[in-house]
Design a protein around this motif. Structure first.
Motif, mmCIF file in Angstrom:
data_model
loop_
_atom_site.group_PDB
_atom_site.id
_atom_site.type_symbol
_atom_site.label_atom_id
_atom_site.label_comp_id
_atom_site.label_asym_id
_atom_site.label_seq_id
_atom_site.Cartn_x
_atom_site.Cartn_y
_atom_site.Cartn_z
ATOM 1 N N GLU A 171 0.827 -1.217 0.000
ATOM 2 C CA GLU A 171 0.000 0.000 0.000
ATOM 3 C C GLU A 171 0.852 1.254 0.000
ATOM 4 O O GLU A 171 0.323 2.368 0.095
ATOM 5 C CB GLU A 171 -0.918 -0.011 1.226
ATOM 6 N N ARG A 172 2.170 1.098 -0.076
ATOM 7 C CA ARG A 172 3.138 2.183 -0.165
ATOM 8 C C ARG A 172 3.148 3.076 1.079
ATOM 9 O O ARG A 172 3.467 4.263 1.014
ATOM 10 C CB ARG A 172 2.909 3.025 -1.430
ATOM 11 N N VAL A 173 2.782 2.478 2.218
ATOM 12 C CA VAL A 173 3.013 3.173 3.482
ATOM 13 C C VAL A 173 4.517 3.334 3.666
ATOM 14 O O VAL A 173 5.002 4.374 4.136
ATOM 15 C CB VAL A 173 2.393 2.390 4.657
ATOM 16 N N GLY B 242 13.703 1.670 0.218
ATOM 17 C CA GLY B 242 14.702 2.490 0.902
ATOM 18 C C GLY B 242 14.247 3.058 2.225
ATOM 19 O O GLY B 242 15.070 3.569 2.995
ATOM 20 N N ASP B 243 12.946 2.973 2.509
ATOM 21 C CA ASP B 243 12.441 3.502 3.787
ATOM 22 C C ASP B 243 12.881 2.622 4.950
ATOM 23 O O ASP B 243 12.905 1.388 4.843
ATOM 24 C CB ASP B 243 10.918 3.573 3.777
ATOM 25 N N ARG B 244 13.185 3.286 6.067
ATOM 26 C CA ARG B 244 13.527 2.560 7.289
ATOM 27 C C ARG B 244 12.254 2.274 8.058
ATOM 28 O O ARG B 244 11.437 3.166 8.271
ATOM 29 C CB ARG B 244 14.478 3.382 8.144
ATOM 30 N N VAL C 98 12.103 -9.064 0.615
ATOM 31 C CA VAL C 98 11.178 -7.931 0.771
ATOM 32 C C VAL C 98 11.817 -6.835 1.613
ATOM 33 O O VAL C 98 11.669 -5.644 1.323
ATOM 34 C CB VAL C 98 9.851 -8.400 1.414
ATOM 35 N N LEU C 99 12.527 -7.231 2.667
ATOM 36 C CA LEU C 99 13.211 -6.293 3.544
ATOM 37 C C LEU C 99 14.712 -6.509 3.486
ATOM 38 O O LEU C 99 15.188 -7.535 2.994
ATOM 39 C CB LEU C 99 12.727 -6.461 4.995
ATOM 40 N N GLU C 100 15.440 -5.549 4.016
ATOM 41 C CA GLU C 100 16.903 -5.616 4.066
ATOM 42 C C GLU C 100 17.358 -5.173 5.443
ATOM 43 O O GLU C 100 16.972 -4.104 5.918
ATOM 44 C CB GLU C 100 17.507 -4.703 2.997
ATOM 45 N N GLY C 101 18.140 -6.017 6.119
ATOM 46 C CA GLY C 101 18.680 -5.657 7.424
ATOM 47 C C GLY C 101 20.044 -5.025 7.281
ATOM 48 O O GLY C 101 20.901 -5.535 6.555
ATOM 49 N N ARG C 102 20.262 -3.902 7.937
ATOM 50 C CA ARG C 102 21.557 -3.222 7.893
ATOM 51 C C ARG C 102 22.102 -3.161 9.312
ATOM 52 O O ARG C 102 21.485 -2.558 10.202
ATOM 53 C CB ARG C 102 21.423 -1.814 7.310
ATOM 54 N N ALA C 103 23.265 -3.769 9.513
ATOM 55 C CA ALA C 103 23.845 -3.863 10.851
ATOM 56 C C ALA C 103 24.019 -2.484 11.470
ATOM 57 O O ALA C 103 24.571 -1.568 10.851
ATOM 58 C CB ALA C 103 25.189 -4.589 10.782
ATOM 59 N N SER D 263 21.948 -0.224 11.940
ATOM 60 C CA SER D 263 21.120 0.842 11.366
ATOM 61 C C SER D 263 19.635 0.555 11.470
ATOM 62 O O SER D 263 18.840 1.435 11.777
ATOM 63 C CB SER D 263 21.504 1.072 9.905
ATOM 64 N N GLY D 264 19.233 -0.684 11.182
ATOM 65 C CA GLY D 264 17.821 -1.025 11.254
ATOM 66 C C GLY D 264 17.399 -1.887 10.089
ATOM 67 O O GLY D 264 18.225 -2.493 9.396
ATOM 68 N N THR D 265 16.107 -1.920 9.852
ATOM 69 C CA THR D 265 15.526 -2.730 8.787
ATOM 70 C C THR D 265 14.868 -1.815 7.772
ATOM 71 O O THR D 265 14.129 -0.889 8.143
ATOM 72 C CB THR D 265 14.490 -3.717 9.358
ATOM 73 N N TYR D 266 15.124 -2.064 6.486
ATOM 74 C CA TYR D 266 14.664 -1.193 5.410
ATOM 75 C C TYR D 266 13.886 -1.990 4.370
ATOM 76 O O TYR D 266 14.053 -3.209 4.242
ATOM 77 C CB TYR D 266 15.861 -0.516 4.724
ATOM 78 N N VAL D 267 13.058 -1.271 3.614
ATOM 79 C CA VAL D 267 12.379 -1.893 2.481
ATOM 80 C C VAL D 267 13.416 -2.109 1.386
ATOM 81 O O VAL D 267 14.113 -1.170 0.979
ATOM 82 C CB VAL D 267 11.230 -1.003 1.956
ATOM 83 N N ALA D 268 13.544 -3.351 0.929
ATOM 84 C CA ALA D 268 14.591 -3.694 -0.029
ATOM 85 C C ALA D 268 14.240 -3.245 -1.443
ATOM 86 O O ALA D 268 13.060 -3.107 -1.806
ATOM 87 C CB ALA D 268 14.837 -5.202 -0.018
#
Length: 233
Positions: A20-22, A26-28, A58-63, A65-70
């Protein structure tokens, strides 16, 4: 019907918000504690949901930093078809060429390796009987004394077996979804426990004797497997 595990429900919620593009590429994402409080679950449930979505790309974890939309990844189409099974070729290499990439591999071969129970059963051997074992690491973008050594290196199973008087007539594949082991994840550059497709492929001679078997592990988030089925006319 059994109730859906909480982490799968939360994974669906996160997936829906991305659809739904909430949140967009690239969004955290909010912190786990925030999502947990909003959804009425524990942080461990949110963690499992995020790990599932990371394994699916679907998501990307960055050490740190947090979790982002991949970034959406284009999945490589791996076609399994008798039409692509050429005596001297590699279906993997053909797939990569179709995508404008160079398909290649590295290999490590050991001779006189005792066959484990599962491999022995597939080859019709007694457990512990000696065989040749080769491990391949396939790359995209960058087999008779031994499968990848000697004068028959890289010519394919059919030609290698023909060199010792064996005619290969067909192969059987058994695909099964499962989670990657730690070693597989490291070699494939994916997260531990990410979804993979494990294909057990066995070649048979024209006498019905299994002559070679392979375990092919393909990351589900990076590759889609397509089977082409010839239809007689």
């Amino acid at each position: 019907m059994p109730e859906q595990p909480p982490y799968l429900r939360i994974a669906d919620v996160l997936r829906q918000r991305i659809a739904e593009r909430v949140w967009t590429t690239g969004d955290r994402l909010p912190s786990r504690s925030q999502i947990a409080e909003e959804c009425g679950v524990g942080e461990n449930v949110v963690r499992r949901a995020q790990e599932l979505l990371i394994s699916q790309g679907v998501l990307e974890g960055r050490a740190g930093s947090g979790t982002y939309v991949a970034e959406p990844r284009r999945r490589v189409r791996v076609v399994r078809s008798s039409a692509r099974e050429q005596p001297g070729g590699s279906p993997f290499r053909a797939d990569m060429q179709a995508l404008g990439k160079q398909g290649n591999w590295e290999s490590r071969t050991e001779a006189k390796v005792p066959a484990p129970a599962g491999i022995a059963a597939r080859l019709g051997l007694a457990e512990g009987e000696l065989c040749v074992r080769t491990v391949y690491e396939l790359t995209a973008g960058t087999l008779v004394v031994l499968p990848e050594g000697g004068p028959h290196a890289g010519v394919g199973v059919v030609n290698r077996m023909a060199a010792i008087g064996i005619t290969v007539s067909h192969a059987v594949e058994q695909p099964e979804p499962r989670q990657a082991t730690a070693e597989e994840a490291s070699l494939l550059g994916i997260q531990k426990s990410a979804l993979v497709t494990h294909i057990r492929r066995t070649y048979y001679s024209d006498q019905g004797q299994p002559v070679e078997t392979a375990d092919i592990v393909i990351p589900a988030a990076l590759c889609e497997i397509v089977y082409e089925i010839p239809v007689g006319r």
